[in-house]
Write an enzyme that holds these catalytic residues in place. Structure first.
Site, PDB file in Angstrom:
ATOM      1  N   GLU A  48       0.824  -1.216   0.000  1.00 53.11           N
ATOM      2  CA  GLU A  48       0.000   0.000   0.000  1.00 53.11           C
ATOM      3  C   GLU A  48       0.855   1.262   0.000  1.00 53.11           C
ATOM      4  O   GLU A  48       0.577   2.207  -0.745  1.00 53.11           O
ATOM      5  CB  GLU A  48      -0.938   0.006   1.213  1.00 53.11           C
ATOM      6  CG  GLU A  48      -2.033  -1.024   1.138  1.00 53.11           C
ATOM      7  CD  GLU A  48      -3.031  -0.784   0.009  1.00 53.11           C
ATOM      8  OE1 GLU A  48      -3.225   0.369  -0.414  1.00 53.11           O
ATOM      9  OE2 GLU A  48      -3.626  -1.774  -0.452  1.00 53.11           O
ATOM     10  N   ASN A  52       1.027   3.913  -3.047  1.00 54.75           N
ATOM     11  CA  ASN A  52       0.701   5.325  -2.826  1.00 54.75           C
ATOM     12  C   ASN A  52       1.804   6.235  -3.356  1.00 54.75           C
ATOM     13  O   ASN A  52       1.525   7.263  -3.976  1.00 54.75           O
ATOM     14  CB  ASN A  52       0.472   5.611  -1.344  1.00 54.75           C
ATOM     15  CG  ASN A  52      -0.939   5.319  -0.893  1.00 54.75           C
ATOM     16  OD1 ASN A  52      -1.787   4.886  -1.667  1.00 54.75           O
ATOM     17  ND2 ASN A  52      -1.196   5.539   0.382  1.00 54.75           N
ATOM     18  N   ARG A 106      -9.759   3.574  -7.783  1.00 56.93           N
ATOM     19  CA  ARG A 106      -9.045   3.163  -6.575  1.00 56.93           C
ATOM     20  C   ARG A 106      -9.982   3.370  -5.395  1.00 56.93           C
ATOM     21  O   ARG A 106     -10.849   4.224  -5.423  1.00 56.93           O
ATOM     22  CB  ARG A 106      -7.766   3.960  -6.417  1.00 56.93           C
ATOM     23  CG  ARG A 106      -6.905   3.862  -7.696  1.00 56.93           C
ATOM     24  CD  ARG A 106      -5.463   4.114  -7.469  1.00 56.93           C
ATOM     25  NE  ARG A 106      -4.846   3.254  -6.498  1.00 56.93           N
ATOM     26  CZ  ARG A 106      -4.308   2.071  -6.738  1.00 56.93           C
ATOM     27  NH1 ARG A 106      -4.377   1.554  -7.933  1.00 56.93           N
ATOM     28  NH2 ARG A 106      -3.710   1.403  -5.789  1.00 56.93           N
TER      29      ARG A 106
END
Length: 161
Positions: A48, A52, A106
């Site tokens: 994650e 990002n 997303r």
């Protein structure tokens, strides 16, 4: 607690490198003898954070993602750093379902996922300069897990009959 080991790596902000990053960090963290659940949690949170950096920090442009991993006797600390655009409002970005890229399909759950799987998540960002996400996971040592197993009547002792 004393620093046991440390690792630094850097790679281009390409989505193909996300899987490399999570496996490399998990392999390095395995020195602390974490459970399989701990390893899965670390891999998920690193995925994650790296995603990002690539999607939001560099907006799929080119830059470098840096990862620093520090091992202590009771925890692993992972910094995921980009020199991208930074986060304008960290508190807003940490809200579930918030996304700065509504044009993409997303979920906006990146920080929520990181916070679910790690014991601590720290976010430092300067808008226009970049972001550092620090992920901390406490790891019970193998010896303490064995002691816990013996304390509960040897439930984890697979050698007893």
């Amino acid at each position: 607690m004393e620093l046991l080991n440390e690792m630094h790596m850097e790679f281009l902000s390409r989505s193909q490198n996300e899987s490399f990053a999570r496996v490399a960090v998990a392999a390095f963290a395995s020195q602390l003898d974490p459970t399989l659940e701990d390893i899965a949690d670390i891999k998920t949170a690193v995925s994650e954070a790296v995603t990002n950096a690539i999607i939001h920090g560099y907006e799929n442009g080119q830059g470098y993602v840096k990862i620093n991993v520090r091992l202590y006797g009771d925890r692993v600390e992972i910094d995921v750093i980009d020199d991208g655009k930074g986060i304008e409002d960290i508190e807003k970005a940490r809200q579930p379902l918030y996304t700065s890229r509504p044009d993409l399909e997303r979920s906006g759950m990146g920080f929520t996922v990181m916070e679910t799987f790690m014991d601590e998540v720290q976010v430092d960002s300067v808008y226009g300069k970049g972001t550092k996400v620090t992920l901390i996971k406490y790891i019970a040592s193998a010896s303490s897990r064995m002691q816990e197993g013996n304390a509960d009547g040897g439930a984890d002792d697979h050698t007893s009959r």
